[in-house]
Write an enzyme that holds these catalytic residues in place. Sequence first.
Site, mmCIF file in Angstrom:
data_model
loop_
_atom_site.group_PDB
_atom_site.id
_atom_site.type_symbol
_atom_site.label_atom_id
_atom_site.label_comp_id
_atom_site.label_asym_id
_atom_site.label_seq_id
_atom_site.Cartn_x
_atom_site.Cartn_y
_atom_site.Cartn_z
ATOM 1 N N ASP A 23 -7.730 17.510 -14.882
ATOM 2 C CA ASP A 23 -8.036 16.132 -15.264
ATOM 3 C C ASP A 23 -7.681 16.024 -16.751
ATOM 4 O O ASP A 23 -8.375 16.575 -17.606
ATOM 5 C CB ASP A 23 -9.517 15.835 -15.004
ATOM 6 C CG ASP A 23 -9.894 14.389 -15.359
ATOM 7 O OD1 ASP A 23 -9.206 13.771 -16.196
ATOM 8 O OD2 ASP A 23 -10.900 13.886 -14.802
ATOM 9 N N ARG B 229 0.834 -1.212 0.000
ATOM 10 C CA ARG B 229 0.000 0.000 0.000
ATOM 11 C C ARG B 229 0.867 1.261 0.000
ATOM 12 O O ARG B 229 0.495 2.286 -0.571
ATOM 13 C CB ARG B 229 -0.968 0.014 1.208
ATOM 14 C CG ARG B 229 -1.758 1.314 1.317
ATOM 15 C CD ARG B 229 -3.005 1.210 2.186
ATOM 16 N NE ARG B 229 -2.785 0.534 3.444
ATOM 17 C CZ ARG B 229 -2.157 1.056 4.495
ATOM 18 N NH1 ARG B 229 -1.690 2.290 4.465
ATOM 19 N NH2 ARG B 229 -1.985 0.350 5.598
ATOM 20 N N LYS C 263 -8.499 4.866 -19.315
ATOM 21 C CA LYS C 263 -8.802 5.350 -20.658
ATOM 22 C C LYS C 263 -7.543 5.285 -21.539
ATOM 23 O O LYS C 263 -7.011 4.220 -21.735
ATOM 24 C CB LYS C 263 -9.400 6.760 -20.572
ATOM 25 C CG LYS C 263 -10.433 6.931 -19.425
ATOM 26 C CD LYS C 263 -11.678 6.097 -19.605
ATOM 27 C CE LYS C 263 -12.573 6.013 -18.370
ATOM 28 N NZ LYS C 263 -12.928 7.225 -17.699
ATOM 29 N N TYR D 114 -16.355 15.349 -15.319
ATOM 30 C CA TYR D 114 -16.778 13.944 -15.232
ATOM 31 C C TYR D 114 -17.800 13.801 -14.091
ATOM 32 O O TYR D 114 -17.549 14.274 -12.967
ATOM 33 C CB TYR D 114 -15.534 13.087 -14.971
ATOM 34 C CG TYR D 114 -15.793 11.622 -14.894
ATOM 35 C CD1 TYR D 114 -16.123 10.890 -16.027
ATOM 36 C CD2 TYR D 114 -15.711 10.945 -13.675
ATOM 37 C CE1 TYR D 114 -16.368 9.535 -15.964
ATOM 38 C CE2 TYR D 114 -15.946 9.581 -13.604
ATOM 39 C CZ TYR D 114 -16.274 8.888 -14.749
ATOM 40 O OH TYR D 114 -16.517 7.540 -14.663
HETATM 41 C C1 LIG Z 1 -13.423 7.758 -16.456
HETATM 42 C C2 LIG Z 1 -13.062 9.118 -15.986
HETATM 43 C C3 LIG Z 1 -12.793 9.385 -14.630
HETATM 44 C C4 LIG Z 1 -12.938 8.342 -13.552
HETATM 45 O O1 LIG Z 1 -12.033 7.281 -13.706
HETATM 46 P P1 LIG Z 1 -12.312 5.768 -13.256
HETATM 47 O O2 LIG Z 1 -11.055 5.088 -13.667
HETATM 48 O O3 LIG Z 1 -13.535 5.291 -13.955
HETATM 49 O O4 LIG Z 1 -12.520 5.778 -11.775
HETATM 50 C C5 LIG Z 1 -12.415 10.675 -14.286
HETATM 51 N N1 LIG Z 1 -12.322 11.649 -15.223
HETATM 52 C C6 LIG Z 1 -12.580 11.428 -16.513
HETATM 53 C C7 LIG Z 1 -12.479 12.550 -17.495
HETATM 54 C C8 LIG Z 1 -12.971 10.168 -16.951
HETATM 55 O O5 LIG Z 1 -13.240 9.961 -18.244
#
Ligand SMILES: *Cc1c(COP(=O)(O)O)cnc(C)c1O
Length: 393
Positions: free
Chosen positions: A183, A58, A208, A111
């Site tokens: 982000d 962790r 992603k 998001y």
């Molecule tokens: C998918 C996504 C998230 C969240 O990520 P997870 O891996 O699903 O927890 C945050 N910001 C954006 C822009 C996303 O597309």
Amino acid sequence: MENTNSGFNTKLIHAGDAHDQWGSAVTPIYQTSTFAFKNAKHGADCFAGKEKGFIYTRIGNPTIEALEKKVAILENGFGGIALASGMAAVTAVYMTLLSKDSHILSTSAVYGPSRSVLETHFMKFGVECTFVDTSNIENIEKNIRPNTKLLYIETPGNPTISITDIAACAEIAHKHGIPVVVDNTFCSPYLQQPLNLGADIVLHSITKFINGHADVVGGVIIAKDSEMYAKLRKTMVYMGGNMDPHQAYLVVRGVKTLSIRIDRAQENAIKIADYLEAHPKVATVMYPGLKSHPQYELGLKQMKGPGAMISFELKGGFEAGEILMDNVKIAMLAVSLGGIETLIQHPASMTHAGMGKEGRLAASITDGLVRYSVGIENVEDLIQDLDQALAKI
Ligand SMILES: *Cc1c(COP(=O)(O)O)cnc(C)c1O
């Protein structure tokens, strides 16, 4: 081998990778929860930070560290922190920078869960939040309050593909002593490097583009400086949202092809956006590579390319959206994005259904809006697939 001076593709392949004493070509999976100390002094020195050594997964693990180093180098940051999901990354950033009675200013096209976790959990602890269209820079300064502790931007925004000027936001926020978090999930470090534009923290849903193969959920935070990095790492270690070594191994493997995946997907996306823009059943196409995009110039300035995410508005509204979803055959009807396979989804009936129609319209998410994540298939097949499905409307 830190490779901080090499080109981006060389960094993708080599930066951060851990090689064992046998000369493994790839970073091995250290699937272990704990690490044995050589003796009492070694244990004490590891805990005191006097000696570099792993203690407990962790807190840190060689496979996870390889990923953290690689992504930090790609983003040109001081250090990276890998977490179990993108939302674990978002929450860890909020936990680190917000406290009782503090205020966060955020993008309205953020998001969904990045907004919901503030409204359902952080508000219980007295955190105030404001969501504005950050693509209009005038909305930043006038919504900063004396207790604003964080400017959080997502660009391009989700699912509207609106673009926020990172450098301009950083300039305004820093004048008020406020850190800027970006982000960067929709771009990946290949297309956009927010720390170089003045941001203090970058985060990603690794799920992603960075992993890119739709087989891992994960997240990462990259801090520009050592002080912020130490604070964020402490939050992750205490909250326990760490990534797993096997997850990290898959992402280290997946990220190596980031630039060639994005190059192909983007090449496809440019052609698909042109096709859609000319289609009589499509009202508007939101794609940074189109001259019709309201922030086309800004996109050119801060992004290396327009990326692989397209949103478009069908003239036929909600019903047309449903017909399109039910008739595409190559594009998979699924949420998520940034993988090698093309995905399609309808925010009004899926990801953003919970916001209600009024909430959606406030964030410019109309009933006929479709989000399309372009994969690396043959573009002729993708266009043909859309063509036959659009003909059914
Ligand atoms: C998918 C996504 C998230 C969240 O990520 P997870 O891996 O699903 O927890 C945050 N910001 C954006 C822009 C996303 O597309």
